[in-house]
Design an enzyme around this catalytic site. Sequence first.
Site, short mmCIF file in Angstrom:
data_model
loop_
_atom_site.label_atom_id
_atom_site.label_comp_id
_atom_site.label_asym_id
_atom_site.label_seq_id
_atom_site.Cartn_x
_atom_site.Cartn_y
_atom_site.Cartn_z
N HIS A 17 -9.65 31.55 16.85
CA HIS A 17 -10.81 32.45 16.86
C HIS A 17 -11.98 31.80 17.60
CE1 HIS A 17 -8.98 34.01 12.92
NE2 HIS A 17 -8.96 35.03 13.74
N GLU A 45 -3.43 36.53 22.37
CA GLU A 45 -2.08 36.98 22.78
C GLU A 45 -1.04 36.73 21.70
OE1 GLU A 45 -1.14 35.25 26.57
OE2 GLU A 45 -2.25 36.81 27.65
N ASP A 69 -0.90 38.20 18.95
CA ASP A 69 -0.53 39.57 18.61
C ASP A 69 -0.46 40.37 19.91
OD1 ASP A 69 -0.52 39.31 15.69
OD2 ASP A 69 -2.62 38.82 15.98
N ARG A 128 -2.88 33.25 8.52
CA ARG A 128 -1.81 33.19 7.52
C ARG A 128 -1.29 31.77 7.30
NH1 ARG A 128 0.59 38.53 6.73
NH2 ARG A 128 -0.48 39.93 8.12
O1 PAF Z 1 -5.97 40.77 14.94
C1 PAF Z 1 -6.67 40.99 13.93
O2 PAF Z 1 -7.21 40.08 13.29
C2 PAF Z 1 -6.82 42.43 13.45
O3 PAF Z 1 -5.67 43.16 13.66
C3 PAF Z 1 -8.06 43.12 14.05
C4 PAF Z 1 -7.92 43.29 15.54
C5 PAF Z 1 -9.31 42.34 13.72
C6 PAF Z 1 -8.19 44.52 13.44
O4 PAF Z 1 -8.35 44.47 12.07
#
Ligand code: PAF
Length: 291
Positions: A37, A150, A152, A189
Amino acid sequence: MIVTHTSKEISDIVSSFIGQEKSIGFVPTMGALHLGHLSLLERALNENDEVVLSIFVNPTQFNNAEDLEKYPRTFERDIDIVKQLSDRIVVFAPSVEDIYGHEPIATVFDYEGLETEMEGANRPGHFDGVGTIVKKLFEIVRPMRAYFGEKDFQQLQIIKKMVEKENFAIAIIGCPIYRELSGLAMSSRNERLTVEGKQKAAFIYNILQKTRDLFQNASIDECVDFVKKSFEDHSDFELEYFVIADENNLKTAVDKKENEKYRGFLVAHLEGVRLIDNVPMYEEVLMESLN
Ligand code: PAF
């Protein structure tokens, strides 16, 4: 650093940024912030005048109540991390009521088939929930650019499609997967894994790298069999799926075609935690993404 909790508060701040012709970069998250992040936030800080970070565990994208309940929530720690990073970040951490009113309900989206593959097939309704929250957040935050990891990859492609279909003037920026030194893809997670589990989980990236090497001279079926066999030999894991798919339409590939870009997508469970990862099959994964 400002922390807001209502759509009204953040909307007023954003209106003032827009009034001053400032560009807004947006990093949507569900909190439990990690270095992945932070890499998105750093990029957003470099490319925009102001940055909005949302922290919201979105109930409508969980198809499993236990998964929602167990999702890590570390708000105080998240705020401390953001404070140290920059004073140019506005945090938006709304309540479920603020976003959804009395009942959290997802809208049904049509992403032209992207939603029926992989995560869509394995987590019914998941991408309706993602589309619903991301659309709502885009309407509130009104960013010029939004940043997604990426890890996800399917979500990233789906959000690009949603932006195109809804005519949002927002650039969707996909950022490389941020990995632990072991290769484990960073994820909120991972917090739920034991120290030993984290070490074991490095196996996932290890197998994906071997599969990418194998892919250069083997058929798709041989690669899939290799992954399945490797996980059968490793009883700590339960492999949910491994597919090699076309990067653009996310359809599972059967034969290799020239000039198509393929990715290997994997989900496996370890210590009751659902771990997701993917690698491009067509080039070396950038070592830059290792910390
Ligand atoms: O990737 C995530 O953390 C979530 O799917 C998002 C994009 C914040 C939507 O809740």
